[in-house]
Design an enzyme around this catalytic site. Structure first.
Site, short mmCIF file in Angstrom:
data_model
loop_
_atom_site.label_atom_id
_atom_site.label_comp_id
_atom_site.label_asym_id
_atom_site.label_seq_id
_atom_site.Cartn_x
_atom_site.Cartn_y
_atom_site.Cartn_z
N ARG A 169 -82.70 -8.12 -61.26
CA ARG A 169 -82.31 -9.51 -61.57
C ARG A 169 -81.83 -10.25 -60.33
O ARG A 169 -81.97 -11.47 -60.25
CB ARG A 169 -81.21 -9.52 -62.64
CG ARG A 169 -81.74 -9.18 -64.02
CD ARG A 169 -80.61 -8.99 -64.98
NE ARG A 169 -79.71 -7.94 -64.52
CZ ARG A 169 -78.46 -7.76 -64.95
NH1 ARG A 169 -77.98 -8.55 -65.87
NH2 ARG A 169 -77.73 -6.78 -64.49
N CYS A 173 -87.24 2.14 -69.75
CA CYS A 173 -87.47 0.86 -70.44
C CYS A 173 -86.81 0.87 -71.83
O CYS A 173 -87.03 1.78 -72.63
CB CYS A 173 -88.97 0.60 -70.55
SG CYS A 173 -89.32 -0.98 -71.31
N ALA A 204 -91.52 -6.42 -65.50
CA ALA A 204 -92.50 -6.88 -66.47
C ALA A 204 -92.41 -8.39 -66.64
O ALA A 204 -91.32 -8.94 -66.79
CB ALA A 204 -92.26 -6.18 -67.80
N ASN A 256 -79.87 1.68 -58.61
CA ASN A 256 -80.30 0.41 -59.21
C ASN A 256 -79.28 -0.08 -60.22
O ASN A 256 -78.71 0.71 -60.97
CB ASN A 256 -81.67 0.62 -59.89
CG ASN A 256 -82.11 -0.56 -60.76
OD1 ASN A 256 -82.23 -0.42 -61.97
ND2 ASN A 256 -82.34 -1.70 -60.15
N GLY A 257 -79.08 -1.39 -60.20
CA GLY A 257 -78.20 -2.04 -61.17
C GLY A 257 -77.15 -2.89 -60.48
O GLY A 257 -76.38 -2.39 -59.65
N ASP A 258 -77.16 -4.20 -60.82
CA ASP A 258 -76.14 -5.13 -60.32
C ASP A 258 -76.14 -5.31 -58.81
O ASP A 258 -75.11 -5.72 -58.25
CB ASP A 258 -74.73 -4.69 -60.75
CG ASP A 258 -74.47 -4.94 -62.23
OD1 ASP A 258 -75.29 -5.62 -62.86
OD2 ASP A 258 -73.45 -4.43 -62.73
N LYS A 262 -88.22 6.63 -62.71
CA LYS A 262 -87.06 5.74 -62.79
C LYS A 262 -86.43 5.94 -64.17
O LYS A 262 -87.14 5.88 -65.18
CB LYS A 262 -87.52 4.29 -62.61
CG LYS A 262 -86.41 3.25 -62.75
CD LYS A 262 -86.87 1.90 -62.22
CE LYS A 262 -85.82 0.83 -62.39
NZ LYS A 262 -85.80 0.24 -63.74
N PRO A 310 -90.25 -2.79 -60.33
CA PRO A 310 -91.32 -3.31 -61.17
C PRO A 310 -90.66 -4.19 -62.22
O PRO A 310 -89.69 -3.75 -62.86
CB PRO A 310 -91.92 -2.05 -61.82
CG PRO A 310 -91.07 -0.90 -61.43
CD PRO A 310 -89.99 -1.36 -60.52
C1 LIG Z 1 -87.40 -9.44 -66.34
C2 LIG Z 1 -87.20 -7.97 -66.16
C3 LIG Z 1 -88.27 -7.08 -66.27
C4 LIG Z 1 -88.09 -5.72 -66.07
N1 LIG Z 1 -89.17 -4.89 -66.11
C5 LIG Z 1 -89.04 -3.59 -65.75
C6 LIG Z 1 -90.17 -2.74 -65.62
O1 LIG Z 1 -91.32 -3.13 -65.86
N2 LIG Z 1 -89.96 -1.46 -65.24
C7 LIG Z 1 -88.71 -0.97 -64.97
O2 LIG Z 1 -88.57 0.20 -64.61
N3 LIG Z 1 -87.63 -1.74 -65.11
C8 LIG Z 1 -87.77 -3.04 -65.47
N4 LIG Z 1 -86.65 -3.85 -65.57
C9 LIG Z 1 -85.32 -3.25 -65.37
C10 LIG Z 1 -84.89 -3.36 -63.92
O3 LIG Z 1 -85.78 -2.75 -63.04
C11 LIG Z 1 -83.50 -2.78 -63.67
O4 LIG Z 1 -83.49 -1.40 -63.95
C12 LIG Z 1 -82.41 -3.47 -64.46
O5 LIG Z 1 -82.63 -4.86 -64.56
C13 LIG Z 1 -81.05 -3.23 -63.80
O6 LIG Z 1 -80.99 -3.75 -62.52
P1 LIG Z 1 -80.24 -5.14 -62.22
O7 LIG Z 1 -78.85 -5.03 -62.77
O8 LIG Z 1 -80.31 -5.22 -60.72
O9 LIG Z 1 -81.03 -6.20 -62.89
C14 LIG Z 1 -86.81 -5.21 -65.79
C15 LIG Z 1 -85.73 -6.09 -65.68
C16 LIG Z 1 -85.91 -7.44 -65.84
C17 LIG Z 1 -84.76 -8.37 -65.66
#
Ligand SMILES: Cc1cc2nc3c(=O)[nH]c(=O)nc-3n(C[C@H](O)[C@H](O)[C@H](O)COP(=O)(O)O)c2cc1C
Length: 370
Positions: free
Chosen positions: A238, A107, A25, A213-215, A146, A23
């Protein structure tokens, strides 16, 4: 069959593979979800919904619950400051057309945390337990949570959180391998994700899906996540921004950027769907700007192109600008592979920190209530 391409059972729900779009935002609206789904995402989620906004029947929140007929599977995520509000919100979304419901406990956004929602729950284990219990009891659909490693790096409690949520009967949990006080430039902690997943599995007395999740930004990083944590699936955040091809890459176990033609087709379709979905030409253009800036990463002369796209007033204008630039690029050009593009924003050491953007997005979403 390749690991990530295998179907996944989440409680009573079967999804077609193990690569999930988080998800997001301000990002995971219908057009973006359709693009990711088309390129392979096994499950997508609507943008996080605030339980307070649900209680007030906030219009923007209502709009965010829409589902496109092409979406054969769709999840929703809620966040809330009290067990009562979360229960009410879960019961509400349970009556809508969602296949699975997630509770946000990660969050980091300032106002979300100040209200006691999101990652604030990680500081209060009893409230966390009660919140998950009430959310779980409010739906028969698959229910998941999450969360992050902890509220601060010094108070990592991923094992305790995993144990608590599994005891309350969640079907799935996702661990984002950072603490709330860590910025996104810090590398994700795979070992701590593994420890959390391990504790969750030890606690479970039935099926449990654990997601890392992450990176995760390409097949190699998805594989690293799987091998280091033994997760059942990966959740992409991302890594999908401007790069929805990531789903295909992970499913097919190859990292190849799309050809210029494929890239152009997908970007045009995304733009057309923005126009169709938002109806208002100017709004569609404004909401497309950030996607376009993400899409052009890794192309030559993208600074000048970015400046033009950042000011588009209509989708037609975006099509014209992109056509004009693409016509000057060699036909065999691929993103991040051309001689002029040494830059990559998709690497794990990405400096892109969405926190401020998320703060702004959130402020817009609930502004009407304050
Ligand atoms: C633009 C944006 C919006 C996000 N919105 C949410 C959200 O609504 N709910 C949520 O659980 N995580 C949200 N996240 C966090 C991501 O789901 C994730 O946990 C975090 O970015 C780490 O993963 P990544 O390193 O693959 O980006 C958001 C991240 C980004 C970049």
């Amino acid at each position: 069959m390749k690991f990530f391409a295998q179907p996944l059972q989440i409680g009573p729900l079967r999804i077609r593979n193990r690569v999930i779009l988080a998800p997001l935002a301000g990002v995971s609206d219908i057009p973006f979800r359709r693009i990711c789904r088309e390129l392979g995402a096994g499950l997508t989620y609507v943008e996080m919904l605030s339980a307070i906004a649900i209680r007030h029947r906030n219009k923007r929140t209502r709009d965010m619950m829409a589902r496109h007929p092409d979406e054969d599977v769709l999840g929703v995520q809620v966040s809330g400051p009290t067990p009562e509000l979360v229960e009410e919100a879960v019961a509400f979304v349970d009556q809508r057309s969602f296949d699975t419901i997630d509770l946000n406990m990660g969050c980091p956004v300032r106002k979300v945390v100040a209200s006691g929602s999101g990652s604030a729950l990680l500081k209060d284990p009893d409230r966390l337990t009660e919140t998950v219990r009430r959310g779980r009891a409010a739906t028969d659909r698959p229910f998941s949570v999450k969360f992050r490693l902890g509220f601060t790096r010094d108070s990592v409690n991923v094992e305790d959180t995993a144990e608590r949520v599994v005891r309350e009967g969640v079907d799935m949990f996702t661990v984002h391998g950072r603490a709330r006080d860590e910025n996104y430039a810090a590398p994700v902690d795979l070992e701590r994700i593994r420890i959390g997943i391990c504790r969750g599995r030890e606690t479970a007395d039935g099926p449990l899906v654990a997601v890392g999740n992450g990176d995760v930004v390409d097949f190699q990083s998805a594989l690293r996540m799987r091998e280091a944590t033994e997760c059942d699936a990966v959740m992409i955040s991302r890594g999908a921004l401007g790069n929805p091809w990531i789903f295909r890459e992970i499913l097919e176990e190859r990292t190849a950027h799309p050809t210029l033609e494929e890239w152009g087709d997908v970007v045009s379709r995304h733009l057309s769907w923005q126009e169709e979905h938002y109806r208002d030409e100017s709004l569609a253009a404004i909401l497309s700007r950030k996607h376009l800036l993400w899409y052009i990463k890794g192309f030559p002369r993208n600074r000048e192109l970015g400046a033009k796209l950042a000011g588009i007033e209509s989708i037609g204008e975006a099509h014209t600008i992109l056509r004009e630039y693409a016509a000057q690029w060699p036909r065999d050009l691929r993103r991040f592979e051309g001689p002029l593009s040494g830059e990559s924003r998709f690497g794990p050491s990405s400096k892109y920190d969405p926190k401020y953007e998320m703060d702004r997005t959130h402020d817009r979403g609930v502004g009407a209530l304050e």
